[in-house]
Design a protein around this motif. Structure first.
Motif, mmCIF file in Angstrom:
data_model
loop_
_atom_site.group_PDB
_atom_site.id
_atom_site.type_symbol
_atom_site.label_atom_id
_atom_site.label_comp_id
_atom_site.label_asym_id
_atom_site.label_seq_id
_atom_site.Cartn_x
_atom_site.Cartn_y
_atom_site.Cartn_z
ATOM 1 N N PRO A 196 -3.893 -11.097 24.713
ATOM 2 C CA PRO A 196 -3.196 -10.388 23.645
ATOM 3 C C PRO A 196 -4.026 -10.449 22.365
ATOM 4 N N THR A 197 -4.308 -9.320 21.797
ATOM 5 C CA THR A 197 -5.173 -9.300 20.620
ATOM 6 C C THR A 197 -4.795 -8.152 19.697
ATOM 7 N N VAL A 198 -5.439 -8.100 18.571
ATOM 8 C CA VAL A 198 -5.069 -7.182 17.499
ATOM 9 C C VAL A 198 -5.487 -5.746 17.818
ATOM 10 N N THR A 199 -4.551 -4.833 17.633
ATOM 11 C CA THR A 199 -4.845 -3.402 17.679
ATOM 12 C C THR A 199 -5.100 -2.934 16.255
ATOM 13 N N THR A 200 -6.123 -2.118 16.075
ATOM 14 C CA THR A 200 -6.485 -1.615 14.750
ATOM 15 C C THR A 200 -6.225 -0.117 14.678
ATOM 16 N N VAL A 201 -5.531 0.291 13.639
ATOM 17 C CA VAL A 201 -5.287 1.711 13.378
ATOM 18 C C VAL A 201 -6.202 2.136 12.240
ATOM 19 N N THR A 202 -6.937 3.226 12.428
ATOM 20 C CA THR A 202 -7.890 3.673 11.411
ATOM 21 C C THR A 202 -7.608 5.112 10.989
ATOM 22 N N ASP A 203 -8.249 5.521 9.902
ATOM 23 C CA ASP A 203 -8.206 6.934 9.532
ATOM 24 C C ASP A 203 -9.255 7.685 10.329
ATOM 25 N N ARG A 204 -9.451 8.951 10.047
ATOM 26 C CA ARG A 204 -10.364 9.786 10.839
ATOM 27 C C ARG A 204 -11.819 9.344 10.714
ATOM 28 N N ASP A 205 -12.140 8.608 9.635
ATOM 29 C CA ASP A 205 -13.502 8.128 9.417
ATOM 30 C C ASP A 205 -13.710 6.705 9.935
ATOM 31 N N GLY A 206 -12.700 6.147 10.574
ATOM 32 C CA GLY A 206 -12.835 4.795 11.129
ATOM 33 C C GLY A 206 -12.491 3.681 10.172
ATOM 34 N N ASN A 207 -11.979 4.001 9.001
ATOM 35 C CA ASN A 207 -11.583 2.961 8.043
ATOM 36 C C ASN A 207 -10.209 2.409 8.436
ATOM 37 N N PRO A 208 -10.073 1.092 8.603
ATOM 38 C CA PRO A 208 -8.786 0.518 9.017
ATOM 39 C C PRO A 208 -7.677 0.817 8.015
ATOM 40 N N ILE A 209 -6.513 1.177 8.535
ATOM 41 C CA ILE A 209 -5.349 1.388 7.674
ATOM 42 C C ILE A 209 -4.201 0.444 8.030
ATOM 43 N N ALA A 210 -4.234 -0.144 9.245
ATOM 44 C CA ALA A 210 -3.175 -1.068 9.643
ATOM 45 C C ALA A 210 -3.625 -1.866 10.859
ATOM 46 N N THR A 211 -2.987 -3.014 11.051
ATOM 47 C CA THR A 211 -3.200 -3.810 12.253
ATOM 48 C C THR A 211 -1.853 -4.055 12.917
ATOM 49 N N LEU A 212 -1.884 -4.163 14.234
ATOM 50 C CA LEU A 212 -0.676 -4.396 15.016
ATOM 51 C C LEU A 212 -0.924 -5.597 15.921
ATOM 52 N N PHE A 213 0.019 -6.508 15.984
ATOM 53 C CA PHE A 213 -0.144 -7.636 16.899
ATOM 54 C C PHE A 213 1.136 -8.443 16.991
ATOM 55 N N TYR A 220 -1.893 -12.991 16.218
ATOM 56 C CA TYR A 220 -3.116 -12.652 15.479
ATOM 57 C C TYR A 220 -4.285 -13.338 16.165
ATOM 58 N N ARG A 221 -4.924 -12.604 17.056
ATOM 59 C CA ARG A 221 -6.028 -13.139 17.855
ATOM 60 C C ARG A 221 -7.147 -12.109 17.906
ATOM 61 N N ILE A 222 -8.377 -12.585 17.724
ATOM 62 C CA ILE A 222 -9.553 -11.718 17.803
ATOM 63 C C ILE A 222 -10.547 -12.386 18.738
ATOM 64 N N PRO A 223 -10.464 -12.141 20.047
ATOM 65 C CA PRO A 223 -11.364 -12.816 20.995
ATOM 66 C C PRO A 223 -12.831 -12.516 20.687
ATOM 67 N N VAL A 224 -13.656 -13.544 20.825
ATOM 68 C CA VAL A 224 -15.095 -13.383 20.593
ATOM 69 C C VAL A 224 -15.872 -14.022 21.739
ATOM 70 N N ASP A 225 -17.105 -13.577 21.923
ATOM 71 C CA ASP A 225 -17.976 -14.168 22.931
ATOM 72 C C ASP A 225 -18.489 -15.525 22.451
#
Length: 687
Positions: A60-77, A80-85
């Motif tokens: 389970p990890t964070v979903t990111t909502v962006t505008d048309r240019d890829g700039n984040p406008i909201a997060t959903l979770f 609050y987890r951001i898996p990394v290698d």
């Protein structure tokens, strides 16, 4: 007597601890020889759901909502987890965790027999409680609690229970995992799963929340603090218990020295360091669209509704780690937001101003802006509402004479009229209603002085009432109602006369019937006195500007999963709502509104001289006014309506307000000005 009881109790604990330790080891190494059928069955069932593949799978990890240019406008979770290698986690973080939690981690094979016996004997002697779980066993436990059973409190309680069955479960799973994953993979999985208080899970999210950094940049004291927290995230919450947390951090530093992960001098320097936390933290972003900027909240909410209708569940969106790129144009949205707030301030009592901007097209009608003077939120005192004012069927009073577009389109399509056709236009007229109606006819009056007859083109610009109700009678109300749906009011016409889902059990047709049925024989339909969606009004303009092609308003540019792979989104195919000839005729007829029609005065005051289309509307009691139009590549609706608990007449002024005996608001004087202001800012010097 007291002493004797204590000794006897300790001896019993010691014997029990040895038995437990021996049983645990035997059960781990040879589970098939347990000889206890129920326990063996329970262990086998538990082990079946814990596999290296499952643990290394999608967390389970964070979903990111962006505008048309890829700039984040909201997060959903949910978490609050951001898996990394592994290479994105500082080596010192891994060293700190191993030093304090499992210093023989690299020598053992999933379980630590010495640790088990040591803990059993120590606990049995009455010493301070000592754990016997390895990091690999903790990985199993945390995976069950935080991933598998995260929505099941009863199951989580079993995952935490201090029972032989659970210990055997963890141990057996840990051995399997150790055989199939490298030590570094186990550490990485653990650090991506473990909780760091509240909604914070995994080391990357913790690094951001507590220190405003990333996991690969953690310093020695920062890593030690986080490693210390995993033992008891609540007790060692650095914001609530800073002294306890510092003691625990320093204990980790000592363990790192013992484990030769750092030297004594480095530990001393780290102990001297302040906790150095993010102020007023932990800094956890909002987990809903309510955390979006004011110009983006409604757009975010509508995008999620759209995805729900396309088959994505809320659980998927909150846990899937998606990147949802919307079609929102942030510059366009900000210009529109400033325009509506200049017209009606956010906290203005009882008055809402929604604006929607859509890009016309024959393949898609992409939404560029979806907003209102109100903001998405739960505090009415701050001008917030949880209702999606611009998207839902939320203007309760209607769009007024904007609906004359549908009568005109139906008449042109049926060959009843063209733009030059003269329409009878008396100052008042009573139009017949179905037999047995009371009263027997529907009385209509013009608000002002008009030519009689008047051409359809002039009528669209100046908006007399009797001419259009008469034209509606010629075409037939059912065809006009159908045209409204075809051009764009799909959800609107499916709602009842309260703008809600019809209630078939109600005996009141206004409640039980959709508008598409309720208005079949009501000549008032062309005067727009029914609830309407501002979003769908803008889409009417988009349909006409697209040569008669209707497409569902689209908020989604793309969706990719956590691995960056495209995820298809089911959509409704576009369709030819009316022919290009009908659409072009309407476009021509609507082109004079800003030149000689109802918005000419506002256009002149705004310095507006650009070609485009427009149609205004005002309801009978001035409780709602609207402007629908467009220019260049922008189709727009601007609606201003009473939205308080005591709705009343809209009054012009700075700001627009609710009142009585005032200079009443009209579509041309109140709804159109925000359109001109927004479009001038959007188009810039080329307007």
């Amino acid at each position: 007597m007291f002493g004797r009881v204590g000794v006897t109790g300790n001896v019993a604990k010691l014997v029990g601890g040895c038995v437990l330790g021996g049983t645990l080891l035997a059960g781990v190494l040879a589970p098939l020889t347990l000889g206890v059928g129920v326990v063996a069955a329970n262990v086998g069932e538990s082990v079946a759901q814990i596999t290296p593949t499952a643990i290394s799978g999608q967390l389970p990890t964070v979903t990111t909502v962006t505008d048309r240019d890829g700039n984040p406008i909201a997060t959903l979770f949910d978490q609050y987890r951001i898996p990394v290698d592994s290479d994105k986690i500082a080596p010192v973080m891994k060293a700190a965790l191993v030093s304090i939690e499992d210093r023989r981690f690299y020598q053992e094979h999933g379980i630590d027999p010495k640790g088990i016996l040591r803990a059993a004997i120590n606990n049995a002697k009455g010493g301070s409680e000592q754990g016997s779980s390895t990091i690999t066993m903790q990985l199993v436990k945390n995976y069950l609690i935080n991933i598998v059973d995260r929505t099941n409190p009863a199951a989580q309680a079993k995952d935490r229970a201090d029972t032989l069955t659970r210990k055997l479960h963890e141990a057996r799973s840990a051995i399997d995992i150790d055989q199939q994953l490298t030590k570094d993979e186990i550490l990485t999985d653990y650090l991506n799963i473990v909780e760091f208080t509240g909604k914070i899970y995994g080391v990357e999210a913790a690094a951001r929340a507590y220190f405003g950094t990333s996991a690969d940049k953690l310093t020695v004291p920062q890593a030690a603090l986080l490693a210390g927290m995993v033992n008891n995230p609540t007790r060692y919450n650095p914001y609530e218990h800073p002294q306890e947390t510092k003691k625990r951090r320093d204990l980790v530093l000592d363990a790192m020295v013992t484990n030769q992960a750092i030297d004594a001098q480095t530990a001393a320097q780290a102990k001297a360091a302040e906790l150095d936390l993010v102020p007023n933290g932990p800094a956890v972003p909002s987990s809903t669209c309510m955390g979006a900027a004011p110009a983006a909240g409604y757009f975010c909410q509508y995008a999620l509704t759209y995805l729900n209708q396309a088959g994505f569940t809320t659980t998927q969106l909150d846990n899937g780690g998606y990147t949802i790129k919307t079609t929102m144009d942030s510059k366009v949205s900000q210009a529109a937001k400033e325009a509506v707030e200049a017209n009606v301030p956010t906290t203005q009592p009882g008055v809402a101003n929604a604006m929607v901007i859509i890009a016309p097209g024959t393949q898609s009608h992409d939404i560029l802006a979806l907003l209102a003077n109100r903001n998405l939120g739960t505090d009415p005192a701050k001008g917030q509402t949880t209702r999606n004012l611009p998207a839902e069927v939320d203007d309760p009073f209607g769009a007024g004479s904007v609906f004359k577009i549908f009568t005109s389109a139906a008449a042109v399509e049926a060959g009843v009229a063209d733009l030059d056709t003269p329409l009878p236009n008396p100052s008042s007229q009573c139009f017949p209603l179905p037999p047995h109606s009371s009263p027997p006819c529907y009385t209509v009056r013009n608000d002002g002085t008009y030519a009689d007859p008047i051409t359809l083109a002039s009528g669209l610009a100046t908006s007399p009432n009797t001419a259009f109700v008469g034209l509606e009678q010629q075409v037939g109300v059912p065809k006009v109602v159908e045209m409204a749906s075809r051009l764009g009011l799909r959800n609107t016409m499916r709602s009842n006369d309260d703008g809600k889902t019809p209630v078939p059990s109600s005996k009141d047709p206004q409640q039980s019937e959709p508008q598409s049925q309720y208005f079949q024989n009501k000549p008032s339909f062309t005067l727009g006195n029914s609830p309407v969606s501002p979003l769908e009004l803008a889409n009417v303009s988009a349909t006409l500007m697209s040569g008669g092609t209707w497409c569902a308003p689209n908020p989604i540019a793309s969706v990719t999963d956590a691995a960056g792979r495209p995820v298809p989104v089911r959509s409704t195919p576009c369709e030819q709502a009316v022919t290009g000839d009908v659409a072009n005729t309407l476009m021509t007829g609507l082109s004079q509104d800003t030149v000689s029609g109802t918005t000419a005065g506002s256009a002149k005051a705004a310095g507006w001289n650009r070609d485009g289309i427009g149609k205004t509307g005002t309801t009978q009691d001035n409780e709602s006014v609207a402007f629908v139009g467009g220019t260049d590549k922008y189709a727009v609706s601007s609606t201003v309506f009473a939205d308080g608990s005591q709705p009343g007449q809209l009054c012009t002024g700075n700001p627009v307000h609710i009142g009585r005996g005032c200079h009443a608001a009209f579509g041309g004087t109140v709804a159109a000005p925000p359109y001109f202001r927004a479009m001038k800012a959007i188009l810039g010097p080329n307007y």
